[in-house]
Design a protein around this motif. Sequence first.
Motif, mmCIF file in Angstrom:
data_model
loop_
_atom_site.group_PDB
_atom_site.id
_atom_site.type_symbol
_atom_site.label_atom_id
_atom_site.label_comp_id
_atom_site.label_asym_id
_atom_site.label_seq_id
_atom_site.Cartn_x
_atom_site.Cartn_y
_atom_site.Cartn_z
ATOM 1 N N ALA A 1 0.813 -1.221 0.000
ATOM 2 C CA ALA A 1 0.000 0.000 0.000
ATOM 3 C C ALA A 1 0.842 1.265 0.000
ATOM 4 C CB ALA A 1 -0.941 0.005 1.206
ATOM 5 N N ASP A 2 2.117 1.145 0.352
ATOM 6 C CA ASP A 2 3.005 2.315 0.367
ATOM 7 C C ASP A 2 3.576 2.643 -1.003
ATOM 8 O OD1 ASP A 2 2.614 2.585 3.082
ATOM 9 O OD2 ASP A 2 4.454 1.531 3.641
ATOM 10 N N LEU A 3 3.287 1.811 -1.994
ATOM 11 C CA LEU A 3 3.838 2.006 -3.331
ATOM 12 C C LEU A 3 2.718 2.285 -4.329
ATOM 13 C CD1 LEU A 3 6.396 -0.935 -3.311
ATOM 14 C CD2 LEU A 3 6.961 1.498 -3.269
ATOM 15 N N PRO A 4 2.997 3.080 -5.363
ATOM 16 C CA PRO A 4 1.975 3.379 -6.373
ATOM 17 C C PRO A 4 1.694 2.152 -7.235
ATOM 18 C CG PRO A 4 4.083 4.312 -7.023
ATOM 19 C CD PRO A 4 4.274 3.781 -5.636
ATOM 20 N N GLU A 5 0.478 2.053 -7.737
ATOM 21 C CA GLU A 5 0.146 0.901 -8.575
ATOM 22 C C GLU A 5 0.525 1.124 -10.035
ATOM 23 O OE1 GLU A 5 -4.567 1.811 -9.620
ATOM 24 O OE2 GLU A 5 -3.994 0.036 -8.468
ATOM 25 N N ILE A 6 0.903 2.356 -10.388
ATOM 26 C CA ILE A 6 1.391 2.655 -11.737
ATOM 27 C C ILE A 6 2.810 3.200 -11.606
ATOM 28 C CG2 ILE A 6 1.095 4.059 -13.806
ATOM 29 C CD1 ILE A 6 -1.917 4.041 -13.248
ATOM 30 N N ILE A 7 3.751 2.549 -12.302
ATOM 31 C CA ILE A 7 5.153 2.946 -12.191
ATOM 32 C C ILE A 7 5.786 3.003 -13.578
ATOM 33 C CG2 ILE A 7 5.469 2.017 -9.859
ATOM 34 C CD1 ILE A 7 6.876 -0.407 -11.166
ATOM 35 N N PRO A 8 6.805 3.853 -13.754
ATOM 36 C CA PRO A 8 7.583 3.803 -14.993
ATOM 37 C C PRO A 8 8.467 2.569 -14.969
ATOM 38 C CG PRO A 8 8.583 5.351 -13.455
ATOM 39 C CD PRO A 8 7.314 4.872 -12.814
ATOM 40 N N VAL A 9 8.692 1.974 -16.136
ATOM 41 C CA VAL A 9 9.546 0.782 -16.182
ATOM 42 C C VAL A 9 10.692 1.000 -17.155
ATOM 43 C CG1 VAL A 9 7.725 -0.817 -15.480
ATOM 44 C CG2 VAL A 9 8.072 -0.349 -17.912
ATOM 45 N N PHE A 10 11.815 0.400 -16.804
ATOM 46 C CA PHE A 10 13.039 0.506 -17.582
ATOM 47 C C PHE A 10 13.402 -0.901 -18.037
ATOM 48 C CE2 PHE A 10 17.708 2.224 -17.379
ATOM 49 C CZ PHE A 10 17.847 1.956 -18.737
ATOM 50 N N PRO A 11 13.064 -1.297 -19.264
ATOM 51 C CA PRO A 11 13.421 -2.636 -19.734
ATOM 52 C C PRO A 11 14.913 -2.708 -20.058
ATOM 53 C CG PRO A 11 11.582 -1.676 -20.993
ATOM 54 C CD PRO A 11 12.246 -0.570 -20.234
ATOM 55 N N LEU A 12 15.592 -3.655 -19.419
ATOM 56 C CA LEU A 12 17.034 -3.771 -19.607
ATOM 57 C C LEU A 12 17.432 -5.242 -19.506
ATOM 58 C CD1 LEU A 12 19.580 -2.021 -20.027
ATOM 59 C CD2 LEU A 12 19.856 -2.004 -17.537
ATOM 60 N N PRO A 13 17.856 -5.844 -20.618
ATOM 61 C CA PRO A 13 18.194 -7.270 -20.588
ATOM 62 C C PRO A 13 19.400 -7.553 -19.707
ATOM 63 C CG PRO A 13 18.811 -6.271 -22.699
ATOM 64 C CD PRO A 13 18.014 -5.255 -21.960
ATOM 65 N N GLY A 14 19.299 -8.624 -18.938
ATOM 66 C CA GLY A 14 20.404 -9.030 -18.077
ATOM 67 C C GLY A 14 20.521 -8.252 -16.791
ATOM 68 N N ALA A 15 19.630 -7.279 -16.576
ATOM 69 C CA ALA A 15 19.693 -6.461 -15.365
ATOM 70 C C ALA A 15 18.840 -7.103 -14.275
ATOM 71 C CB ALA A 15 19.204 -5.051 -15.655
ATOM 72 N N LEU A 16 19.419 -7.294 -13.122
ATOM 73 C CA LEU A 16 18.703 -7.903 -11.998
ATOM 74 C C LEU A 16 18.806 -6.988 -10.786
ATOM 75 C CD1 LEU A 16 17.230 -10.234 -10.594
ATOM 76 C CD2 LEU A 16 19.464 -11.304 -10.203
ATOM 77 N N LEU A 17 17.659 -6.462 -10.375
ATOM 78 C CA LEU A 17 17.563 -5.681 -9.141
ATOM 79 C C LEU A 17 16.746 -6.497 -8.155
ATOM 80 C CD1 LEU A 17 18.003 -2.999 -7.572
ATOM 81 C CD2 LEU A 17 15.827 -2.210 -8.537
ATOM 82 N N ALA B 1 17.571 -15.466 -18.822
ATOM 83 C CA ALA B 1 16.730 -16.534 -18.281
ATOM 84 C C ALA B 1 17.139 -16.888 -16.853
ATOM 85 C CB ALA B 1 16.813 -17.770 -19.175
ATOM 86 N N GLU B 2 18.446 -16.993 -16.630
ATOM 87 C CA GLU B 2 18.928 -17.314 -15.290
ATOM 88 C C GLU B 2 18.648 -16.168 -14.313
ATOM 89 O OE1 GLU B 2 21.060 -19.782 -18.232
ATOM 90 O OE2 GLU B 2 20.709 -17.621 -18.081
ATOM 91 N N LYS B 3 18.847 -14.942 -14.787
ATOM 92 C CA LYS B 3 18.562 -13.782 -13.937
ATOM 93 C C LYS B 3 17.074 -13.732 -13.572
ATOM 94 C CE LYS B 3 22.666 -11.695 -13.714
ATOM 95 N NZ LYS B 3 22.936 -10.383 -14.273
ATOM 96 N N GLN B 4 16.217 -14.043 -14.547
ATOM 97 C CA GLN B 4 14.780 -14.008 -14.278
ATOM 98 C C GLN B 4 14.380 -15.097 -13.284
ATOM 99 O OE1 GLN B 4 13.128 -11.480 -15.539
ATOM 100 N NE2 GLN B 4 11.177 -11.997 -14.563
ATOM 101 N N ALA B 5 15.005 -16.258 -13.399
ATOM 102 C CA ALA B 5 14.716 -17.338 -12.451
ATOM 103 C C ALA B 5 15.086 -16.926 -11.030
ATOM 104 C CB ALA B 5 15.464 -18.605 -12.851
ATOM 105 N N MET B 6 16.209 -16.268 -10.879
ATOM 106 C CA MET B 6 16.616 -15.811 -9.550
ATOM 107 C C MET B 6 15.692 -14.720 -9.038
ATOM 108 S SD MET B 6 20.799 -16.025 -9.529
ATOM 109 C CE MET B 6 21.173 -15.512 -11.206
#
Length: 225
Positions: A11-27, A187-192
């Motif tokens: 509830a502390d976060l907005p339901e609409i956010i900007p997104v930054f598509p970046l392959p291989g990036a894992l946050l 794929a591995e980053k997404q699995a993690m």
Amino acid sequence: MPINIEYRGPADLPEIIPVFPLPGALLLPRGQMPLNIFEPRYLAMVDDSLRDGHRLIGMIQPDVAHSPKNSDKPALFRVGCVGRITQLAESGDGRYILELTGVARFKVVEELEVLTAYRQCKVDFFAFVDDFTARMGEDQVDREALLAVLADFLKANNLKVDWEGVESAPNEALVNALAMMSPYGPAEKQAMLEAPDLKTRAEILIAVTEMDLAKKRTSGDPPLQ
């Protein structure tokens, strides 16, 4: 990385956010990701994030396998992680050098039709409510196995690490930092990223690293540079 606001739940976060598509990036939650922002649409995204006051950017990977060939707007994976801008510097040549601190993972509900050059999504954080509790599940991590595979990886690739810092790091920080810095593919980053808990994320990281090491031993590939 301490931040100036406490996020206690979805509830502390907005339901609409900007997104930054970046392959291989894992946050990951409470992880730190440096970014070098230079494209005009993402410079605008940072400006709008600061102007709106939420300072939030959703990091997500493009799903190339399910995107039209050569598309300038690839499909997105359904899970990403939102981060808060906790450091920002101007480069003097039009770029922003910033750092995101991960807050929580999200599921994409839908991508919105927007007038901004950057993409925006309606998201749901409730599937990852445990992300708001720091260090949850740390005692379930097989730290010994994780450190053993890290040592094997470093030896195989002629790399060194600050072992004093590694050994003093809490399990959450250690697992997430190693996952984020790992040299594996989308794929591995997404699995993690999508792992249900810290224990499973560590197990995926260990398994992927062991497979990579076994492949290198078999093929005789040179170590990473």
